[in-house]
Structures are given as C-alpha cells and as structure tokens.
Motif scaffolding. Sequence first.
Motif, PDB file in Angstrom:
ATOM      1  N   GLY A  47     -64.781  22.833 -31.686  1.00  0.00           N
ATOM      2  CA  GLY A  47     -64.697  23.269 -30.530  1.00  0.00           C
ATOM      3  C   GLY A  47     -64.088  22.061 -29.787  1.00  0.00           C
ATOM      4  O   GLY A  47     -63.404  22.329 -28.644  1.00  0.00           O
ATOM      5  N   MET A  48     -64.190  20.762 -30.020  1.00  0.00           N
ATOM      6  CA  MET A  48     -63.428  19.488 -29.301  1.00  0.00           C
ATOM      7  C   MET A  48     -62.275  19.614 -29.691  1.00  0.00           C
ATOM      8  O   MET A  48     -61.286  19.380 -28.869  1.00  0.00           O
ATOM      9  CB  MET A  48     -64.289  18.354 -29.740  1.00  0.00           C
ATOM     10  CG  MET A  48     -65.590  17.997 -29.189  1.00  0.00           C
ATOM     11  SD  MET A  48     -65.832  18.452 -27.456  1.00  0.00           S
ATOM     12  CE  MET A  48     -64.549  17.374 -26.901  1.00  0.00           C
ATOM     13  N   LEU A  49     -61.435  20.130 -30.890  1.00  0.00           N
ATOM     14  CA  LEU A  49     -60.328  20.300 -31.175  1.00  0.00           C
ATOM     15  C   LEU A  49     -59.598  21.308 -30.468  1.00  0.00           C
ATOM     16  O   LEU A  49     -58.373  21.082 -29.713  1.00  0.00           O
ATOM     17  CB  LEU A  49     -59.875  20.157 -32.523  1.00  0.00           C
ATOM     18  CG  LEU A  49     -60.236  18.937 -33.312  1.00  0.00           C
ATOM     19  CD1 LEU A  49     -60.301  19.279 -34.928  1.00  0.00           C
ATOM     20  CD2 LEU A  49     -59.411  17.688 -33.323  1.00  0.00           C
ATOM     21  N   TRP A 104     -54.654  21.954 -33.392  1.00  0.00           N
ATOM     22  CA  TRP A 104     -55.810  21.497 -34.340  1.00  0.00           C
ATOM     23  C   TRP A 104     -56.804  22.268 -34.775  1.00  0.00           C
ATOM     24  O   TRP A 104     -57.263  22.196 -35.780  1.00  0.00           O
ATOM     25  CB  TRP A 104     -56.034  20.045 -33.630  1.00  0.00           C
ATOM     26  CG  TRP A 104     -54.811  19.254 -33.475  1.00  0.00           C
ATOM     27  CD1 TRP A 104     -53.949  18.693 -34.041  1.00  0.00           C
ATOM     28  CD2 TRP A 104     -54.607  18.807 -31.911  1.00  0.00           C
ATOM     29  NE1 TRP A 104     -53.039  18.005 -33.508  1.00  0.00           N
ATOM     30  CE2 TRP A 104     -53.683  17.902 -32.216  1.00  0.00           C
ATOM     31  CE3 TRP A 104     -55.128  18.865 -30.865  1.00  0.00           C
ATOM     32  CZ2 TRP A 104     -52.887  17.093 -30.976  1.00  0.00           C
ATOM     33  CZ3 TRP A 104     -54.443  17.996 -29.680  1.00  0.00           C
ATOM     34  CH2 TRP A 104     -53.523  17.449 -29.873  1.00  0.00           C
ATOM     35  N   ALA A 105     -57.227  22.935 -33.751  1.00  0.00           N
ATOM     36  CA  ALA A 105     -58.600  23.774 -33.947  1.00  0.00           C
ATOM     37  C   ALA A 105     -58.498  24.573 -35.022  1.00  0.00           C
ATOM     38  O   ALA A 105     -59.423  24.752 -35.853  1.00  0.00           O
ATOM     39  CB  ALA A 105     -58.934  24.488 -32.679  1.00  0.00           C
ATOM     40  N   ILE A 106     -57.450  25.576 -35.195  1.00  0.00           N
ATOM     41  CA  ILE A 106     -57.598  26.565 -36.298  1.00  0.00           C
ATOM     42  C   ILE A 106     -57.059  25.981 -37.664  1.00  0.00           C
ATOM     43  O   ILE A 106     -57.911  26.335 -38.530  1.00  0.00           O
ATOM     44  CB  ILE A 106     -56.287  27.457 -35.926  1.00  0.00           C
ATOM     45  CG1 ILE A 106     -56.454  28.626 -36.917  1.00  0.00           C
ATOM     46  CG2 ILE A 106     -54.963  26.771 -35.985  1.00  0.00           C
ATOM     47  CD1 ILE A 106     -57.477  29.596 -36.963  1.00  0.00           C
ATOM     48  N   ASN A 107     -56.420  24.798 -37.671  1.00  0.00           N
ATOM     49  CA  ASN A 107     -56.685  24.061 -38.796  1.00  0.00           C
ATOM     50  C   ASN A 107     -57.787  23.445 -39.347  1.00  0.00           C
ATOM     51  O   ASN A 107     -58.066  23.515 -40.654  1.00  0.00           O
ATOM     52  CB  ASN A 107     -55.240  23.105 -38.934  1.00  0.00           C
ATOM     53  CG  ASN A 107     -53.817  23.579 -39.054  1.00  0.00           C
ATOM     54  OD1 ASN A 107     -53.731  24.771 -39.374  1.00  0.00           O
ATOM     55  ND2 ASN A 107     -52.754  23.056 -38.143  1.00  0.00           N
ATOM     56  N   ALA A 115     -63.824  25.259 -43.688  1.00  0.00           N
ATOM     57  CA  ALA A 115     -64.106  26.677 -44.363  1.00  0.00           C
ATOM     58  C   ALA A 115     -63.741  26.340 -45.977  1.00  0.00           C
ATOM     59  O   ALA A 115     -64.737  26.638 -46.894  1.00  0.00           O
ATOM     60  CB  ALA A 115     -63.625  27.992 -43.766  1.00  0.00           C
ATOM     61  N   LEU A 116     -62.802  25.905 -46.147  1.00  0.00           N
ATOM     62  CA  LEU A 116     -62.306  25.848 -47.567  1.00  0.00           C
ATOM     63  C   LEU A 116     -63.316  24.501 -48.150  1.00  0.00           C
ATOM     64  O   LEU A 116     -63.699  24.849 -49.116  1.00  0.00           O
ATOM     65  CB  LEU A 116     -60.880  25.193 -47.723  1.00  0.00           C
ATOM     66  CG  LEU A 116     -59.773  26.343 -47.525  1.00  0.00           C
ATOM     67  CD1 LEU A 116     -58.499  25.620 -47.289  1.00  0.00           C
ATOM     68  CD2 LEU A 116     -59.861  27.640 -48.287  1.00  0.00           C
ATOM     69  N   SER A 156     -63.359  14.734 -36.055  1.00  0.00           N
ATOM     70  CA  SER A 156     -61.878  14.252 -35.944  1.00  0.00           C
ATOM     71  C   SER A 156     -61.164  15.226 -36.845  1.00  0.00           C
ATOM     72  O   SER A 156     -61.465  15.732 -37.787  1.00  0.00           O
ATOM     73  CB  SER A 156     -61.766  12.967 -36.366  1.00  0.00           C
ATOM     74  OG  SER A 156     -62.305  12.007 -35.494  1.00  0.00           O
ATOM     75  N   TYR A 157     -59.836  15.254 -36.468  1.00  0.00           N
ATOM     76  CA  TYR A 157     -58.835  16.272 -37.101  1.00  0.00           C
ATOM     77  C   TYR A 157     -58.433  15.489 -38.232  1.00  0.00           C
ATOM     78  O   TYR A 157     -58.149  14.465 -38.208  1.00  0.00           O
ATOM     79  CB  TYR A 157     -57.522  16.594 -36.367  1.00  0.00           C
ATOM     80  CG  TYR A 157     -56.570  17.418 -37.020  1.00  0.00           C
ATOM     81  CD1 TYR A 157     -56.975  18.674 -36.979  1.00  0.00           C
ATOM     82  CD2 TYR A 157     -55.443  16.967 -37.268  1.00  0.00           C
ATOM     83  CE1 TYR A 157     -55.843  19.571 -37.528  1.00  0.00           C
ATOM     84  CE2 TYR A 157     -54.410  17.773 -37.815  1.00  0.00           C
ATOM     85  CZ  TYR A 157     -54.657  19.018 -38.204  1.00  0.00           C
ATOM     86  OH  TYR A 157     -53.675  19.896 -38.554  1.00  0.00           O
ATOM     87  N   GLY A 158     -58.305  16.052 -39.528  1.00  0.00           N
ATOM     88  CA  GLY A 158     -57.718  15.385 -40.716  1.00  0.00           C
ATOM     89  C   GLY A 158     -58.014  16.143 -41.948  1.00  0.00           C
ATOM     90  O   GLY A 158     -59.042  16.564 -42.136  1.00  0.00           O
ATOM     91  N   GLY A 159     -56.980  16.333 -42.926  1.00  0.00           N
ATOM     92  CA  GLY A 159     -57.056  17.443 -43.926  1.00  0.00           C
ATOM     93  C   GLY A 159     -57.975  16.688 -44.979  1.00  0.00           C
ATOM     94  O   GLY A 159     -58.703  17.102 -45.488  1.00  0.00           O
ATOM     95  N   THR A 160     -57.242  15.532 -45.503  1.00  0.00           N
ATOM     96  CA  THR A 160     -57.879  14.753 -46.726  1.00  0.00           C
ATOM     97  C   THR A 160     -59.239  14.416 -46.265  1.00  0.00           C
ATOM     98  O   THR A 160     -60.267  14.448 -47.109  1.00  0.00           O
ATOM     99  CB  THR A 160     -57.127  13.700 -47.094  1.00  0.00           C
ATOM    100  OG1 THR A 160     -55.736  14.269 -47.263  1.00  0.00           O
ATOM    101  CG2 THR A 160     -57.457  13.241 -48.541  1.00  0.00           C
TER     102      THR A 160
END
Length: 385
Positions: free
Chosen positions: A36-38, A49-52, A58-59, A350-354
């Motif tokens: 929501g915040m992204l 950002w939000a979709i990623n 989910a993963l 916060s946004y971030g993959g790893t």
Amino acid sequence: MAVFRESVPRGLPDKMMELNWTLVLLLVLLGAAGVGMLYSVGGGSWEPWAINHAIRFALGFVGMIVIAMFPPRFWMGLAYPVYVGALILLVLVEIGGGTINGAQRWIDLGPIRLQPAEIMKLALVLALARFYHDLPDEKVTTISGLLPPLMIIGLPAILIVSQPDLGTTLLLAATGVMVIFMAGLSWWFILAVAGVGLAGVIGIGFYGLENILAEYQMDRVHAFLNPDFDPLGINYHPNQAMITLGSGGMTGKGFLEGTQSKLGYLPEMQTDYIFTALGEEFGFVGGIAVLAVNALIMAQGVIIAISCKSPFLRLMTIGIITTYASYVFINIGMVSRLLPVVGVPLPLISYGGTVVLAVMAGFGLILGAHIHRNAEPARGAGLFG
C-alpha cells in the motif's frame, strides 16, 4: 551417529495445522502495508515499486511455508555450507560487485540484483546456532568456545564494512553478540568485555572519531548531534524526514494524500524513508500500529524460541528475531532522528528484493522451529543429523 528424536507431526497436513498462524497473519499485514505504501509513494501507481514488492512478497510467502516444512536436521546440515557460500558471495562483491551511490554491495545476475550481505545475516545465525548446538555447555566461555564464533562474525563484518555498509555491519555484530550471550556466556566475561569496550570508546574519544570514520560517516555523526549543522546539505534529508513525520499529526492526511513525500523532499522514499511517508498519511496512529505489529512479531519469535527444546532451534530463532528487531530499531530510529542516518530498510514495508526474500526465509525457519519445537536433537550430530 546421534540423531534427532522428534515428537512432532510428520505429515504435511499435520505440519500445516501446527503452523503459528498468528505470526503468519502479522507478516501478511506488514506485507500488505508495504504494498500500500509503495503504491502511494509511486504516485498512486502499481509501477514501479508496488507490483514488484507484491510479487516478491508472494514468492517469499510461498518459500517461507516450504522452508517451515523441513525438519531441523536439514537446516543444521546446511548451516556451515550456507555460511561459506555467503562468504564467497561477499568476496565476489569485493572483486567485481555492482556499485550504486558509491556503495559496492550487489552482484548483478541479469534481471536479478543480489545483495549477499542480506544472505549473510541469515547464514551467520545458522552457523552460530550450529556451532553452539554442538559445543558442550562447559566450553562456552573457553577460548575454544569463543574464538570460532568471533571469527564467524568477524570475517563477514570486515568484508561488509569495506563496501561500505556500516549499518549491516552493526546489525551483524548485534545479532552475533546476542546469539553468543544466549548460548550461555558467563556474566563475568560479558562485564570484562564491556570494560574493554568502554576503554576502547574512551581511547577513540582521545584519538578522534574523525580518524576512524570516513568523511561522509563523520558528517552523519555531526548532523545527528547538531540538527542545525549544514541544514541545506548533510542535514537536509534528516530534517525533512522529521517535517514529513510531524506533518501527519495524530491521524494523518489520508491515503495518497501525502504532500511532503510526493514532492521529492526525501531520497529513496521507497526504501530507507518509507516510514516517514506512512507517518504523513496515517499519522501517529498509523506509526504506532506498525510498531505494535512489529512488537507482536518479535514477541511471537521470543515465545517460539523459549518453547524449543533444541539448542539449535532456540539460538537460531533468537538470532533471526534479533536481526529483525535491529532492522526495525535502526530504520525507525534513523528517520525519527534518534540515530544517525544509516542505510537500513524497514522490513517487509521498504522496497527491496533480497531483503524481502531473506526476511521471509528467516521467518520460514522460525515457523519451522515452532512446528518442531519438541524435537530434541542430540549434540554432536553428523552433518545431516
């Protein structure tokens, strides 16, 4: 060969029933808040950002459940190999890692950008938990019981601080010290180390902090100690963070109604400063709600750790929760000027993959510890039990 003696559910349906669903729900709430915040800081758009973030969460959620189903002997067997693998990745970062904003912290793998320091946070906990699980209690405060853990902590800390990434280095150190303490370190030894540390701090005071820290780190210390120092330079973003937080008042301006966060007053709004955007839109009430959810997550982790009969599961859970708590404490302390600026994200928001995947993997191990809390693995077990 010593083996695990497990009085736990063995079938997949039984294990699913034994999951700590309270903890799962709390994590989903934080993940949803992050999406929501992204979406909001992205200008009311799912891109970029939000979709990623939603996909990664989910993963990570699926991975968390899968990890929880494995028996503890599996993770004990992988503890040292995972640590060595993470250490090799850190060395590869030193050799040819990607550089962003002057920091060399990533390995570019085509569409994926891997941050080995985040993997090391989990690997460090597994390695320390495995070491102390196999170590007899009477050897915890001996040289043979202290040097290996200090090396396990020190090797990645040296590599990470050179990236430079002081925030992650401090986080690793805090986690490692907590695991050593919970393993049963003598209070006399702790007091002795504290005395040496105090003497070191005094020595640094005489020698001069500026002779130890990099120039930009010293600027951050000056900015933290004196909010009026360089208001249009190094103190601009910390001051803007406080303005943004304060502008939300008690209940905030409303979802998608933030102005400070939309006008570009803060850098990396989607990562380090996401809590300020949340405070602007949902106010004091929203900020307290996020803190309350995090506090409940930490409490669940501590309760699970206490319930574990296995030293490995107990220390692993305490280490992971310490890492998580450090994330939260450092990030919110930074944006509220309780701490100097350090690049540490707010987990699952916060946004971030790893970071997202590593945090979810850690909670997978904690959920697995809850399922297998009655397991009694014998000390000195072989590599896979």
